[in-house]
Scaffold this motif. Structure first.
Motif, PDB file in Angstrom:
ATOM      1  N   HIS A  28      -5.805  -5.195   7.508  1.00 57.62           N
ATOM      2  CA  HIS A  28      -4.907  -6.076   8.132  1.00 57.62           C
ATOM      3  C   HIS A  28      -3.486  -6.129   7.815  1.00 57.62           C
ATOM      4  O   HIS A  28      -2.643  -6.331   8.145  1.00 57.62           O
ATOM      5  CB  HIS A  28      -5.717  -7.587   8.329  1.00 57.62           C
ATOM      6  CG  HIS A  28      -6.751  -7.555   9.249  1.00 57.62           C
ATOM      7  ND1 HIS A  28      -6.865  -7.505  10.492  1.00 57.62           N
ATOM      8  CD2 HIS A  28      -8.192  -7.290   8.747  1.00 57.62           C
ATOM      9  CE1 HIS A  28      -7.905  -7.868  11.141  1.00 57.62           C
ATOM     10  NE2 HIS A  28      -8.676  -7.428  10.138  1.00 57.62           N
ATOM     11  N   LEU A  29      -3.456  -6.329   6.266  1.00 61.93           N
ATOM     12  CA  LEU A  29      -2.096  -6.405   5.634  1.00 61.93           C
ATOM     13  C   LEU A  29      -1.368  -5.316   5.999  1.00 61.93           C
ATOM     14  O   LEU A  29      -0.149  -5.359   6.191  1.00 61.93           O
ATOM     15  CB  LEU A  29      -2.180  -6.914   4.241  1.00 61.93           C
ATOM     16  CG  LEU A  29      -2.952  -8.309   3.932  1.00 61.93           C
ATOM     17  CD1 LEU A  29      -3.074  -8.438   2.573  1.00 61.93           C
ATOM     18  CD2 LEU A  29      -1.988  -9.175   4.697  1.00 61.93           C
ATOM     19  N   PHE A  30      -1.942  -4.077   5.844  1.00 63.33           N
ATOM     20  CA  PHE A  30      -1.311  -2.933   6.174  1.00 63.33           C
ATOM     21  C   PHE A  30      -0.781  -2.722   7.501  1.00 63.33           C
ATOM     22  O   PHE A  30       0.449  -2.434   7.650  1.00 63.33           O
ATOM     23  CB  PHE A  30      -2.265  -1.655   6.200  1.00 63.33           C
ATOM     24  CG  PHE A  30      -2.411  -1.299   4.355  1.00 63.33           C
ATOM     25  CD1 PHE A  30      -1.908  -1.893   3.416  1.00 63.33           C
ATOM     26  CD2 PHE A  30      -3.861  -0.658   4.149  1.00 63.33           C
ATOM     27  CE1 PHE A  30      -2.372  -1.610   2.156  1.00 63.33           C
ATOM     28  CE2 PHE A  30      -4.175  -0.253   2.992  1.00 63.33           C
ATOM     29  CZ  PHE A  30      -3.295  -0.772   1.871  1.00 63.33           C
ATOM     30  N   LEU A  31      -1.554  -3.210   8.383  1.00 65.89           N
ATOM     31  CA  LEU A  31      -1.061  -3.086   9.870  1.00 65.89           C
ATOM     32  C   LEU A  31       0.129  -4.099  10.089  1.00 65.89           C
ATOM     33  O   LEU A  31       1.284  -3.925  10.631  1.00 65.89           O
ATOM     34  CB  LEU A  31      -2.323  -3.656  10.715  1.00 65.89           C
ATOM     35  CG  LEU A  31      -1.703  -3.659  12.381  1.00 65.89           C
ATOM     36  CD1 LEU A  31      -1.388  -2.051  12.891  1.00 65.89           C
ATOM     37  CD2 LEU A  31      -3.004  -4.182  13.268  1.00 65.89           C
ATOM     38  N   LEU A  32      -0.011  -5.246   9.223  1.00 68.15           N
ATOM     39  CA  LEU A  32       1.234  -6.087   9.519  1.00 68.15           C
ATOM     40  C   LEU A  32       2.569  -5.617   8.681  1.00 68.15           C
ATOM     41  O   LEU A  32       3.665  -5.999   9.295  1.00 68.15           O
ATOM     42  CB  LEU A  32       0.775  -7.411   8.720  1.00 68.15           C
ATOM     43  CG  LEU A  32      -0.159  -8.521   9.326  1.00 68.15           C
ATOM     44  CD1 LEU A  32      -0.554  -9.621   8.615  1.00 68.15           C
ATOM     45  CD2 LEU A  32       0.570  -8.996  10.925  1.00 68.15           C
ATOM     46  N   HIS A  33       2.344  -4.839   7.787  1.00 70.01           N
ATOM     47  CA  HIS A  33       3.271  -4.269   7.037  1.00 70.01           C
ATOM     48  C   HIS A  33       3.991  -3.232   7.997  1.00 70.01           C
ATOM     49  O   HIS A  33       5.352  -3.217   7.842  1.00 70.01           O
ATOM     50  CB  HIS A  33       2.884  -3.492   5.941  1.00 70.01           C
ATOM     51  CG  HIS A  33       4.162  -3.248   4.889  1.00 70.01           C
ATOM     52  ND1 HIS A  33       4.893  -2.079   5.159  1.00 70.01           N
ATOM     53  CD2 HIS A  33       4.516  -3.806   3.857  1.00 70.01           C
ATOM     54  CE1 HIS A  33       5.551  -1.819   4.303  1.00 70.01           C
ATOM     55  NE2 HIS A  33       5.619  -3.000   3.462  1.00 70.01           N
TER      56      HIS A  33
END
Length: 614
Positions: free
Chosen positions: A286-291
């Motif tokens: 999820h943090l990858f997608l937000l990045h």
């Protein structure tokens, strides 16, 4: 209630606080500590979260609750924001009891990523803790899967040495077993890894259950819609999204964090993450997608949820002839995509027969195009026509232009600009006489001079009786232009010199400028000749063909410049960073990525050869 307890430090794992309690209580057997805290000798210590929180909270007294322990002293908030509301409630029940299904519900069994095989610490945090509290302790943010760096000091984490493999044990950090020296390892992914660690820490600070999977997924769709990655039929453009994410993250980076993407696999994490699926997706991804979406946790909280391209409705009727004008009476919108511009177009149909369309970026009370006026509008038009209003007055009343009124009148009303036709005829005669008097008074005036002198009369007659005006104006005066002879050969040579000099200047500019015929022509003041007489300038034409750039060539030149600077400074080359600095859209960057990879390989090979020779 216990006579004393080692109160947890900020962001200390409950496991760590219990380990310190075991040490300071003087208990020799961990089972004695378990019985004192949980009323049972059969509890299995858990580093990440734990179980039997209801018993523990009762033993600790009124200052602690199940929710406060779970929110402030476990890693549960790292996962909580991406769980469904139903799953969140199930986990609350798990931690109250034996917690047998806890880690399965969190997805830590089937969906672990970068699983840690021990306890980790930050050397700088350990020094600060020892100075402030007299001892180091286990920080929960350092135990998160996928987090390699300390979010506070931005240094790599170290593994704490342990010797016992017993399941019934509590490990307490001791400074003498820690390596507190600095780490100088070169990590090409340090910048993004630190960013991810900071965002993971922000997840731990959120109020418990502030977000849920349902809310987060809706926010993702709103953010993807802003990047034109949602179709008119409200589906995600999976292929374009896959290409964009693959361009944003290098394959080696995704491999390092066990998050490779396989477009052909129906259940790759990127597809599952954006679907209403029961499958779990690790918080790290999820943090990858937000990045990729250039968002952080703080902005995600305030981001709006997806309400469709045009909102959830209802929508206003913009028929000025209707009694419900500007009232929210239209329930649905038909969304299509413009064939040329690719913009989303919404069509709104009201029960009064009025149908209009607009883009999704415009004001909800603004009409892009009227597709049908309907019977209510046409009936009001006929009423206004019978009241003998002028065309412009009717246009103002109905919110359209004069041409629309004329088209819909169908010849039922005489077209006029004055209420009384006799006044119009008198006005026309007056202006004719005034213009004729002017012609007699100024016999030498040309047509242009007469128009400037009698502007009002001239324009009115031009609009209402053009035939009479043409018949009474003086003859047109034709100006004789002197013939000019141009030496195109000499001009061609001159242009070549000017363009070569300007071309060198443009290449040396700090901010790259695309080399086009228009750019060169405008800066030299010769654009008209380059557009109209280029066939008379053969040398100039050949030079322009050699030096002008297509959009892709300009994108490659920008990237080459950035890559050369990185190589010159001995810095690692990360393509997604090159894309960001060069400001190239993901779908364009995906096309030139293989060319850039070959260029990097060639430049690195040349650099290695030079070093070997020297």
């Amino acid at each position: 209630m216990l006579p004393f307890f080692t109160n947890p430090y900020p962001n200390e794992l409950l496991y760590s606080a219990i380990a310190r309690y075991h040490f300071y209580s003087g208990n020799l057997d961990c089972k004695d500590t378990l019985e004192e805290l949980f009323g049972s000798r059969c509890v299995i210590p858990s580093v990440e979260i734990g179980s039997y929180f209801s018993v523990l909270a009762e033993k600790l007294g009124p200052h602690y609750s199940v929710e406060s322990l779970l929110a402030n002293h476990t890693i549960y908030p790292y996962y909580a924001s991406f769980l469904s509301k139903a799953r969140q409630q199930e986990i609350l029940q798990d931690v109250l009891q034996d917690g047998q299904a806890l880690y399965a519900r969190l997805g830590m069994i089937a969906g672990s990523v970068c699983k840690k095989d021990g306890l980790y610490y930050c050397a700088e945090c350990a020094k600060e803790d020892n100075a402030k509290y007299g001892e180091p302790y286990i920080h929960r943010e350092h135990q998160l899967q996928g987090s390699d760096y300390c979010p506070h000091h931005e240094v790599p984490l170290r593994k704490y040495p342990t010797v016992s493999d017993s399941r019934i044990q509590y490990i307490r950090f001791e400074l003498k077993h820690m390596n507190l020296t600095a780490i100088y390892d070169v990590d090409p992914y340090q910048e993004i890894a630190v960013t991810i660690a900071k965002q993971a820490y922000q997840l731990l600070q959120l109020p418990l259950h502030r977000l849920s999977r349902e809310v987060v997924t809706s926010k993702y769709r709103a953010l993807l819609r802003e990047q034109n990655l949602i179709t008119a039929s409200n589906r995600i453009r999976q292929k374009e999204l896959y290409q964009a994410v693959s361009s944003h993250f290098t394959n080696s980076f995704l491999q390092r964090y066990e998050s490779e993407l396989d477009e052909a696999y129906e259940y790759n994490w990127l597809k599952v993450l954006l679907r209403n699926s029961k499958r779990h997706v690790h918080p790290l991804r999820h943090l990858f997608l937000l990045h990729f979406l250039q968002q952080d946790i703080e902005r995600l909280i305030t981001a709006s949820t997806d309400k469709g391209a045009f909102g959830s409705g209802p929508f206003p009727c913009l028929n000025k002839a209707a009694s419900h004008y500007k009232q929210l009476v239209i329930q649905d919108v038909d969304v299509t995509r413009d064939f040329k511009t690719k913009n989303l177009i919404g069509t709104f149909t009201c029960s009064c027969g009025f149908i209009y369309a607009r883009k999704h970026t415009t004001d909800i009370f603004k009409i892009g195009r009227v597709k049908a006026f309907g019977e209510v509008w046409l009936q009001r038009l006929n009423e206004l026509a019978n009241e003998k209003l002028s065309i412009r007055a009717m246009a103002r009343e109905l919110g359209v232009d004069s041409k629309t009124i004329k088209r819909n009148l169908n010849g039922k009303v005489e077209l006029k600009h004055c209420k009384d036709s006799r006044e119009a005829e008198a006005k026309l005669a007056l202006y004719k006489n005034e213009l004729l008097d002017g012609i007699k008074q100024f016999p030498s005036f040309s047509r242009t001079e007469l128009r400037q002198q009698f502007e009002k009369q001239y324009i009115y007659l031009y609009r209402h009786d053009r035939a009479w005006l043409e018949a009474n104006l003086p003859e047109r005066q034709l100006k004789q232009k002197p013939t000019k002879f141009v030496d195109w050969t000499r001009r061609d040579q001159q242009y070549v010199k000017q363009i070569k000099l300007l071309y060198k200047e443009l290449l040396q500019q700090e901010k790259p400028v695309r080399i086009t015929t228009t750019t060169l022509g405008k800066r030299l003041g010769i654009l008209a000749n380059l557009e109209l007489h280029l066939n008379k300038l053969p040398q100039t034409k050949q030079l322009l063909q050699e030096i002008t750039e297509s959009v892709q060539q300009f994108q490659l030149r920008r990237c080459y410049k950035i890559i050369d600077e990185l190589l010159q400074n001995n810095e690692p080359i990360i393509l997604w960073q090159v894309q960001r600095v060069a400001a190239i859209k993901s779908h364009h960057f995906h096309e030139i990525k293989p060319i850039l990879e070959r260029y990097i390989a060639m430049k690195q090979e040349v650099t290695n050869d030079e070093r070997t020779t020297s």
